[in-house]
Design an enzyme around this catalytic site. Structure first.
Site, mmCIF file in Angstrom:
data_model
loop_
_atom_site.group_PDB
_atom_site.id
_atom_site.type_symbol
_atom_site.label_atom_id
_atom_site.label_comp_id
_atom_site.label_asym_id
_atom_site.label_seq_id
_atom_site.Cartn_x
_atom_site.Cartn_y
_atom_site.Cartn_z
ATOM 1 N N GLY A 208 0.658 -10.861 -10.674
ATOM 2 C CA GLY A 208 0.828 -10.490 -9.268
ATOM 3 C C GLY A 208 -0.420 -9.827 -8.720
ATOM 4 C CG ASN A 209 -1.566 -9.925 -4.999
ATOM 5 O OD1 ASN A 209 -1.117 -9.215 -4.126
ATOM 6 N ND2 ASN A 209 -1.403 -11.254 -5.016
#
Ligand code: PMT
Length: 400
Positions: A208-209
């Site tokens: 993810g980020n």
């Protein structure tokens, strides 16, 4: 843009109350009808005679008229307005508005007002920076009110800092821009992507980020406030949406976001692609939790995701407007310009992680807008809500 508009001007007890006289004069000159509502403290700073002479309307301060006992209906006033502007807004009035403390005519009118509300705070720098003031302002923003950020400069206390009410001409410009873009955006269909995507590794892990969704949600809110019908395609975030004009579609992966965007965009007038979409996903997604004991060292083989922006750019029809973002860490302008062309965008919003207070997670952002003619407009650091308004105003100029 202000011709014929009904504006309630709320004035509170601040040294900056004298600037309200300039605001009334400018509004009247532009053809607006102004009704002043002033708090008891406001009258200590500027006289109702000055205000009624400038607005050509009696000034309202009490619930009942002292002269004949007639009732001033805050409900009727709230329904009459095309906009309510509170300038100057003190910390006390901001606190009352944020918490529904309806103990004067101004706050009751605010609570009855269905029209957009603009608030121009004015106070000393420490009062403005105080967490309680900031929380109250956040609360008011979350209700959909527009905060016209105060400027930095010398204050009544002779201290220098942020808290000076914005100048009357800038406040008027905010109202004009609002009505200009509202005329264009009303009933327009806008697709917005927001937040991160999660690319599954196994049932408990993902790639993810750091995107929180705040920027994209602020854009959705700003478009909805202008009367647009928004489809908000949101990655996994913990934000909520309340505006009735926002239809929210929750997705997790880049592929799900791609499918939702490709379905919604053909019917839309514009797309704003603010999501931080993962460029890669694991080629294989394990059905069961990968065990460290059985794996030892581990390699993830990643394959590219579809580029949503480029895919929408490829199917964009005449008259549709497509806006992208570029989040950069170096060679900012060059990289952004290349994305603008490659993805067939109409303009791109550049934010750089080198700017303090910009990018992921924070409540502020600092952007430049680069258009297809190669023209760049820089903006100062602002709240994400303020940035969203700038982007929406730019979008409105193209949708015309
Ligand atoms: O959510 P916040 O915490 O508020 O943070 C806001 C933000 C930093 C995420 C936002 O301001 C922002 O910059 N969003 C774009 C982030 C990004 O992925 O930028 P990019 O330069 O990698 O992508 C360029 C453009 O292509 C973007 O419009 C992106 O949405 C789009 N894209 C990218 C990859 C992909 N597979 N599909 C896409 O549509």
């Amino acid at each position: 843009m202000l011709k014929g508009k009904h504006i309630i001007l709320g004035i509170t007890g601040s040294i900056a109350a004298y600037k309200a006289a300039y605001i009334i004069r400018a509004l009247v000159k532009k053809g607006a009808e102004v009704q002043v509502v002033i708090t008891p403290a406001g009258k200590e700073f500027i006289t109702p005679i000055t205000l009624s002479a400038l607005s050509s309307n009696p000034v309202i301060s009490e619930f009942f008229s002292n002269r004949d006992g007639s009732w001033h209906s805050h409900v009727d006033l709230g329904l009459w307005a095309d906009a309510m502007l509170i300038a100057p807004a003190t910390a006390s009035t901001i606190g009352k508005m944020a918490n529904g403390i309806a103990d004067n005519m101004l706050v009751t009118t605010y609570l009855s007002c269905k029209a957009p509300v603009f608030i121009a705070p004015a106070m000393d720098l420490d009062m403005f920076a105080h967490p309680s003031t900031q929380q109250n302002l956040d609360r008011l923003r979350s209700f959909g009110n527009h905060i016209i950020e105060p400027a930095e400069g010398e204050l009544a206390s002779h201290l220098v800092g942020k808290g000076r009410m914005e100048e009357p001409d800038k406040i008027i410009a905010v109202l004009e821009e609002f009505f200009a873009s509202r005329t264009v955006l009303e009933k327009k269909k806008i697709v917005i992507t927001a937040g991160p995507t999660y690319e599954k590794i196994d049932p408990v892990r993902f790639i993810g980020n750091y995107s929180s969704g705040k920027m994209g949600f602020a854009l959705a809110e700003a478009c909805a406030q202008q009367g647009a019908e928004v489809t908000l395609i949101a990655g996994p975030v913990s934000l909520t949406t309340t505006h009735p004009n926002i239809q929210r579609i929750d997705v997790e992966s880049a592929e799900e976001m791609y499918q939702a965007a490709m379905t919604a965009f053909p019917e839309a007038d514009a797309g704003i692609l603010c999501a931080a979409v993962a460029d890669y996903r694991p080629e294989i997604q394990a059905d069961e939790k990968i065990k460290r004991e059985s794996k030892g060292e581990m390699m993830l083989h990643l394959v590219p995701n579809k580029d949503i922006a480029a895919s929408l750019g490829a199917i964009k029809r005449e008259g549709q407007v497509l806006v992208g973002f570029a989040l950069e860490t170096n060679n900012e302008a060059t990289n952004a310009e290349s994305k603008l062309k490659r993805k067939n965008l109409d303009f791109i919003v550049l934010n750089s992680l080198r700017d303090v207070g910009a990018g992921f997670r924070c409540d502020t952002n600092k952007i430049s807008i680069i258009d297809r003619q190669g023209e760049t407009t820089g903006y100062p650091l602002k709240s994400k809500q303020g940035v969203a308004v700038d982007i929406v105003n730019k979008l409105a100029t193209l949708l015309k």
